[in-house]
Each structure stands twice: as C-alpha cells, then as structure tokens.
Design a protein around this motif. Structure first.
Motif, PDB file in Angstrom:
ATOM      1  N   VAL A  68       0.876  -1.132   0.208  1.00  0.00           N
ATOM      2  CA  VAL A  68      -0.038   0.096   0.040  1.00  0.00           C
ATOM      3  C   VAL A  68       0.983   1.385  -0.053  1.00  0.00           C
ATOM      4  CG1 VAL A  68      -1.809   1.651   1.449  1.00  0.00           C
ATOM      5  CG2 VAL A  68      -1.889  -1.246   1.135  1.00  0.00           C
ATOM      6  N   GLN A  69       2.006   1.213   0.668  1.00  0.00           N
ATOM      7  CA  GLN A  69       2.889   2.373   0.781  1.00  0.00           C
ATOM      8  C   GLN A  69       3.558   2.647  -0.393  1.00  0.00           C
ATOM      9  OE1 GLN A  69       3.074   4.336   3.593  1.00  0.00           O
ATOM     10  NE2 GLN A  69       4.038   5.746   1.857  1.00  0.00           N
ATOM     11  N   ALA A  70       3.853   1.403  -1.217  1.00  0.00           N
ATOM     12  CA  ALA A  70       4.501   1.793  -2.455  1.00  0.00           C
ATOM     13  C   ALA A  70       3.452   2.324  -3.548  1.00  0.00           C
ATOM     14  CB  ALA A  70       5.000   0.329  -2.969  1.00  0.00           C
ATOM     15  N   MET A  71       2.368   1.703  -3.432  1.00  0.00           N
ATOM     16  CA  MET A  71       1.067   2.245  -4.170  1.00  0.00           C
ATOM     17  C   MET A  71       1.052   3.902  -4.060  1.00  0.00           C
ATOM     18  SD  MET A  71      -2.761   1.152  -4.567  1.00  0.00           S
ATOM     19  CE  MET A  71      -3.041   1.537  -2.561  1.00  0.00           C
ATOM     20  N   THR A  72       0.833   4.458  -2.955  1.00  0.00           N
ATOM     21  CA  THR A  72       0.914   5.867  -2.504  1.00  0.00           C
ATOM     22  C   THR A  72       1.938   6.467  -2.976  1.00  0.00           C
ATOM     23  OG1 THR A  72       1.388   5.519  -0.078  1.00  0.00           O
ATOM     24  CG2 THR A  72      -0.940   5.314  -0.869  1.00  0.00           C
ATOM     25  N   ASP A  73       3.303   5.980  -2.694  1.00  0.00           N
ATOM     26  CA  ASP A  73       4.370   6.633  -3.282  1.00  0.00           C
ATOM     27  C   ASP A  73       4.270   6.835  -4.787  1.00  0.00           C
ATOM     28  OD1 ASP A  73       5.247   6.602  -0.688  1.00  0.00           O
ATOM     29  OD2 ASP A  73       6.689   5.172  -0.561  1.00  0.00           O
ATOM     30  N   LYS A  74       3.972   6.053  -5.507  1.00  0.00           N
ATOM     31  CA  LYS A  74       3.997   5.764  -6.684  1.00  0.00           C
ATOM     32  C   LYS A  74       2.935   6.953  -7.492  1.00  0.00           C
ATOM     33  CE  LYS A  74       4.285   4.377 -11.155  1.00  0.00           C
ATOM     34  NZ  LYS A  74       5.499   4.847 -12.030  1.00  0.00           N
ATOM     35  N   ALA A  75       1.732   7.010  -6.834  1.00  0.00           N
ATOM     36  CA  ALA A  75       0.919   7.828  -7.153  1.00  0.00           C
ATOM     37  C   ALA A  75       1.442   9.406  -7.068  1.00  0.00           C
ATOM     38  CB  ALA A  75      -0.427   7.482  -6.437  1.00  0.00           C
ATOM     39  N   LEU A  76       2.173   9.539  -5.961  1.00  0.00           N
ATOM     40  CA  LEU A  76       2.712  10.816  -5.427  1.00  0.00           C
ATOM     41  C   LEU A  76       4.046  11.317  -6.506  1.00  0.00           C
ATOM     42  CD1 LEU A  76       2.479  10.867  -1.604  1.00  0.00           C
ATOM     43  CD2 LEU A  76       1.184  12.313  -2.910  1.00  0.00           C
ATOM     44  N   ALA A  77       4.634  10.314  -6.670  1.00  0.00           N
ATOM     45  CA  ALA A  77       5.876  10.630  -7.579  1.00  0.00           C
ATOM     46  C   ALA A  77       5.395  10.885  -9.097  1.00  0.00           C
ATOM     47  CB  ALA A  77       6.706   9.085  -7.591  1.00  0.00           C
ATOM     48  N   ASP A  78       4.354  10.311  -9.524  1.00  0.00           N
ATOM     49  CA  ASP A  78       3.749  10.429 -10.863  1.00  0.00           C
ATOM     50  C   ASP A  78       2.774  11.649 -10.877  1.00  0.00           C
ATOM     51  OD1 ASP A  78       5.096   8.032 -11.603  1.00  0.00           O
ATOM     52  OD2 ASP A  78       3.514   7.166 -12.252  1.00  0.00           O
ATOM     53  N   TRP A  79       2.075  11.780 -10.168  1.00  0.00           N
ATOM     54  CA  TRP A  79       0.951  12.890 -10.256  1.00  0.00           C
ATOM     55  C   TRP A  79       1.018  13.847  -8.906  1.00  0.00           C
ATOM     56  CZ3 TRP A  79      -2.725   8.341 -11.394  1.00  0.00           C
ATOM     57  CH2 TRP A  79      -2.614   7.942 -12.610  1.00  0.00           C
ATOM     58  N   GLY A  80       1.609  13.814  -7.883  1.00  0.00           N
ATOM     59  CA  GLY A  80       2.141  14.871  -7.168  1.00  0.00           C
ATOM     60  C   GLY A  80       0.939  15.048  -5.887  1.00  0.00           C
ATOM     61  N   ARG A  81      -0.089  14.320  -6.038  1.00  0.00           N
ATOM     62  CA  ARG A  81      -1.083  14.621  -4.988  1.00  0.00           C
ATOM     63  C   ARG A  81      -1.893  13.269  -4.890  1.00  0.00           C
ATOM     64  NH1 ARG A  81      -3.308  19.220  -4.914  1.00  0.00           N
ATOM     65  NH2 ARG A  81      -5.336  18.573  -3.988  1.00  0.00           N
ATOM     66  N   ILE A  82      -2.723  13.058  -3.860  1.00  0.00           N
ATOM     67  CA  ILE A  82      -3.859  12.133  -3.709  1.00  0.00           C
ATOM     68  C   ILE A  82      -4.843  12.841  -3.240  1.00  0.00           C
ATOM     69  CG2 ILE A  82      -4.566  10.137  -2.901  1.00  0.00           C
ATOM     70  CD1 ILE A  82      -1.473   9.193  -2.530  1.00  0.00           C
ATOM     71  N   ASP A  83      -6.103  12.888  -3.933  1.00  0.00           N
ATOM     72  CA  ASP A  83      -7.369  13.590  -3.734  1.00  0.00           C
ATOM     73  C   ASP A  83      -8.354  12.652  -3.215  1.00  0.00           C
ATOM     74  OD1 ASP A  83      -6.609  16.328  -4.659  1.00  0.00           O
ATOM     75  OD2 ASP A  83      -6.222  15.210  -6.300  1.00  0.00           O
ATOM     76  N   ILE A  84      -8.603  11.486  -3.745  1.00  0.00           N
ATOM     77  CA  ILE A  84      -9.537  10.640  -3.567  1.00  0.00           C
ATOM     78  C   ILE A  84      -9.111   9.122  -3.528  1.00  0.00           C
ATOM     79  CG2 ILE A  84     -11.602   9.467  -4.790  1.00  0.00           C
ATOM     80  CD1 ILE A  84     -11.801  12.086  -6.366  1.00  0.00           C
ATOM     81  N   LEU A  85      -9.701   8.629  -2.156  1.00  0.00           N
ATOM     82  CA  LEU A  85      -9.529   7.164  -2.100  1.00  0.00           C
ATOM     83  C   LEU A  85     -10.837   6.259  -1.995  1.00  0.00           C
ATOM     84  CD1 LEU A  85      -7.661   4.624  -1.111  1.00  0.00           C
ATOM     85  CD2 LEU A  85      -8.019   5.528   1.226  1.00  0.00           C
ATOM     86  N   VAL A  86     -10.959   5.403  -2.734  1.00  0.00           N
ATOM     87  CA  VAL A  86     -12.347   4.473  -2.695  1.00  0.00           C
ATOM     88  C   VAL A  86     -11.795   3.133  -2.171  1.00  0.00           C
ATOM     89  CG1 VAL A  86     -14.187   3.648  -3.977  1.00  0.00           C
ATOM     90  CG2 VAL A  86     -13.397   5.748  -4.451  1.00  0.00           C
ATOM     91  N   ASN A  87     -11.995   2.815  -1.014  1.00  0.00           N
ATOM     92  CA  ASN A  87     -11.799   1.771  -0.106  1.00  0.00           C
ATOM     93  C   ASN A  87     -12.968   0.714  -0.714  1.00  0.00           C
ATOM     94  OD1 ASN A  87      -9.331   2.163   1.407  1.00  0.00           O
ATOM     95  ND2 ASN A  87     -10.771   3.577   2.453  1.00  0.00           N
ATOM     96  N   ASN A  88     -12.496   0.002  -1.757  1.00  0.00           N
ATOM     97  CA  ASN A  88     -13.655  -1.016  -2.249  1.00  0.00           C
ATOM     98  C   ASN A  88     -13.202  -2.604  -2.001  1.00  0.00           C
ATOM     99  OD1 ASN A  88     -15.876  -1.640  -4.309  1.00  0.00           O
ATOM    100  ND2 ASN A  88     -13.962  -2.403  -5.106  1.00  0.00           N
ATOM    101  N   ALA A  89     -12.141  -2.993  -1.951  1.00  0.00           N
ATOM    102  CA  ALA A  89     -11.491  -4.283  -1.830  1.00  0.00           C
ATOM    103  C   ALA A  89     -12.091  -4.897  -0.718  1.00  0.00           C
ATOM    104  CB  ALA A  89      -9.992  -4.215  -1.752  1.00  0.00           C
ATOM    105  N   GLY A  90     -12.297  -6.287  -1.214  1.00  0.00           N
ATOM    106  CA  GLY A  90     -13.040  -7.214   0.025  1.00  0.00           C
ATOM    107  C   GLY A  90     -13.099  -8.532  -0.615  1.00  0.00           C
ATOM    108  N   ILE A  91     -13.293  -9.580   0.473  1.00  0.00           N
ATOM    109  CA  ILE A  91     -13.457 -10.914   0.097  1.00  0.00           C
ATOM    110  C   ILE A  91     -14.667 -11.535   0.876  1.00  0.00           C
ATOM    111  CG2 ILE A  91     -10.963 -11.349  -0.391  1.00  0.00           C
ATOM    112  CD1 ILE A  91     -11.046 -12.416   2.430  1.00  0.00           C
ATOM    113  N   LEU A  92     -15.259 -12.590   0.502  1.00  0.00           N
ATOM    114  CA  LEU A  92     -16.317 -13.308   1.550  1.00  0.00           C
ATOM    115  C   LEU A  92     -15.603 -14.674   1.771  1.00  0.00           C
ATOM    116  CD1 LEU A  92     -19.440 -12.821  -0.676  1.00  0.00           C
ATOM    117  CD2 LEU A  92     -18.849 -11.458   1.401  1.00  0.00           C
TER     118      LEU A  92
END
Length: 291
Positions: A68-92
């Motif tokens: 998760v940290q690598a994902m957010t670091d990549k977003a910041l490196a590429d686009w400079g900000r993170i405005d929206i997080l949609v927590n959708n992942a799940g299992i049953l």
C-alpha cells in the motif's frame, strides 16, 4: 462533476464495482490508480488509457502495508497528490457462525476493515497537508442490518461505519470528507443467486454515480449512501429521546415497563458525535453538560 486534476485510488478495481468506479472517475477527468491483487489491475488501467483517460496499475493486497505504501508513493511520484481514496477491496468467507472458523472471521475483518484503515492511513497525511481529501468506505446492508451466514463480513462492514464516523470528525478541519457507500450490485458475490435479468439491473455501473456524489468538491461527510439498480437511499444510525428511570432498585423493571417510550422514534435524531448520547442522558437526569 468535473474531476480534472484530481488523483484517485480505487482498491479492488480489477473487476466488478471497483472497475466501474475507476472507469467512471477516469471518465470524469480523474487520474486513477487501479489497485487489485491480480493482473486485472493492468487490464483495467489499459482500458482507461485506451479510452483517453490516465491510469496506472498497482498490484497488491490492501492488507499489505508495504504494498500500500508503494502504491501511494507511486501515485505521489507520478502525479504529485492524492485527492480521492475509494476503499472497495473485499472478500467473502460465508458460513453460519456455528460453522465459521476464527481464521475465516479474522481474514475477512483483516481485508475489509484493516485494509481500509491501512490504505486510509497511507493517504491521510497527504490529504491533511494539501487540505483536501475525499475517502469512501464500502459498507454493506449486511453490516447495517445483518445477513445470515455473514457474521465476519457484517462485523467488518459495520466497523467501517465507525471508522468513517471518527475520521469524518478528525478530518473536518483539513477539508477531508469521509463517507460510506452501501452497494447492491451483481458482482461475483451474487452470481448464481439471482436470475440474469435481475443481475443486469443490478450491474455495478448503476452504483458508481454514488461514488461521484461522495467525492465531489462539495461532498457531504459522515454519510451512508446506499445504492443499487440506479436507486439511492441514505441510511442513518439514530438515537431516540428515551426516558429517565431514576436510580432506584427497580431501575431494570422501569426500563422494561417504559420500553415503548424508550423505543418511540417520534423525536429520534442523528447525533453528530459520541458525546451527544451522554449529553442527552444527563439532560434527562436534570444536569446540563456544557458544549
């Protein structure tokens, strides 16, 4: 709603609801990080780019702090900000509670609840620093109202409402809005349970407009939006006015005797924070708590 310039992360976006959310956000101008545990993340990101949008794939589990940290670091490196997080992942891991292993209970809670907490924690300081953030938790009617065979899922989904309630309070001063979406959609979770014509009406794309409503610039906060088949409703956790029974030895009997008054919903309300309950109870006892 124009999301141009906004950067969004959608977890569990390799298919179903997550894919529909990611594609609609991209269609409205957002740059989207498509997260999933499988190669489907790459597929959806490629679909968005092919349709003229901007997207990158981020493979990994939401319960993996490093991923998760690598994902957010990549977003910041590429686009400079993170405005929206949609927590959708799940299992049953559905079974009646009598037959459910604690391992399956813990696994579902870990992915739904801890996964959302891990992802939100990873973007929280960025959102605070930029004084802007929109976070969507995915709750469920199973958590709000219960569903046979889903004790683990229900517990995790209701826990996300509690997480939303507190983060909405804590994020307010930095313009971070935190809401819940309670979807009904024909995903893999419903295959085989409903006829084809009903599954078509319950397609994930009929839910995703609700996500736009929850992440817009003038979005609400601390809201539970239910959505399915292009229908939208709000769900509330309310508090009745209740009664004061005194401190006598018969207090328990008084609770039972006045149950109808306690349950009277005529003047029920939605408390803005937890202390509202104590304030109401003290007022009925003839004491006032200063705000």
């Amino acid at each position: 709603m124009d999301l141009s310039g906004r950067v969004a992360i959608v977890t569990g976006a390799g298919g179903g609801l997550g894919r529909a959310h990611a594609k609609l956000l991209a269609k409205r101008g957002a740059k989207v990080v498509v997260n999933d545990m499988s190669d489907a993340a790459d597929t959806v990101a490629q679909e968005i780019v092919a349709e003229g949008g901007q997207a990158i794939a981020a493979r990994g589990s939401v319960s993996d702090v490093d991923a998760v940290q690598a994902m957010t670091d990549k977003a910041l490196a590429d686009w400079g900000r993170i405005d929206i997080l949609v927590n959708n992942a799940g299992i049953l891991r559905d079974k009646s509670f009598a037959k459910m292993s604690l391992e399956d209970f813990r696994l579902v809670v870990d992915v739904h609840l801890m996964g959302a907490a891990i992802c939100t924690k990873a973007v929280w300081e960025t959102m605070r620093a930029q004084n802007y953030g929109r976070v969507v938790m995915t709750t469920s009617s199973a958590g709000l109202y219960g569903n046979f065979g889903q004790a683990n899922y229900s517990a995790a989904k209701m826990a996300l409402v509690g997480l939303m309630n507190t983060l909405a309070i804590e994020g307010a001063k930095n313009n971070i809005k935190v809401n819940c979406l309670a979807p009904t959609a024909a995903t893999q979770m419903l295959e085989g349970l409903l006829p084809a014509e009903q599954l078509q009406v319950l397609r994930p794309e009929a839910v995703s407009p609700g996500v736009l409503a929850l992440v817009r610039d003038d979005a609400p906060t601390k809201t539970i939006l239910a959505a399915g088949a292009s229908g939208f409703e709000l769900a509330y956790v309310t508090l009745t006015q209740g009664v004061h029974v005194g401190f006598g030895d018969d207090a328990a009997e008084q609770v039972v005797a006045q149950w109808d008054k306690i349950a009277d919903r005529t003047h029920e309300h939605v408390p803005h924070e937890a202390f509202a309950q104590a304030r109401l109870e003290m007022a009925k006892a003839g004491l006032k708590i200063e705000s």
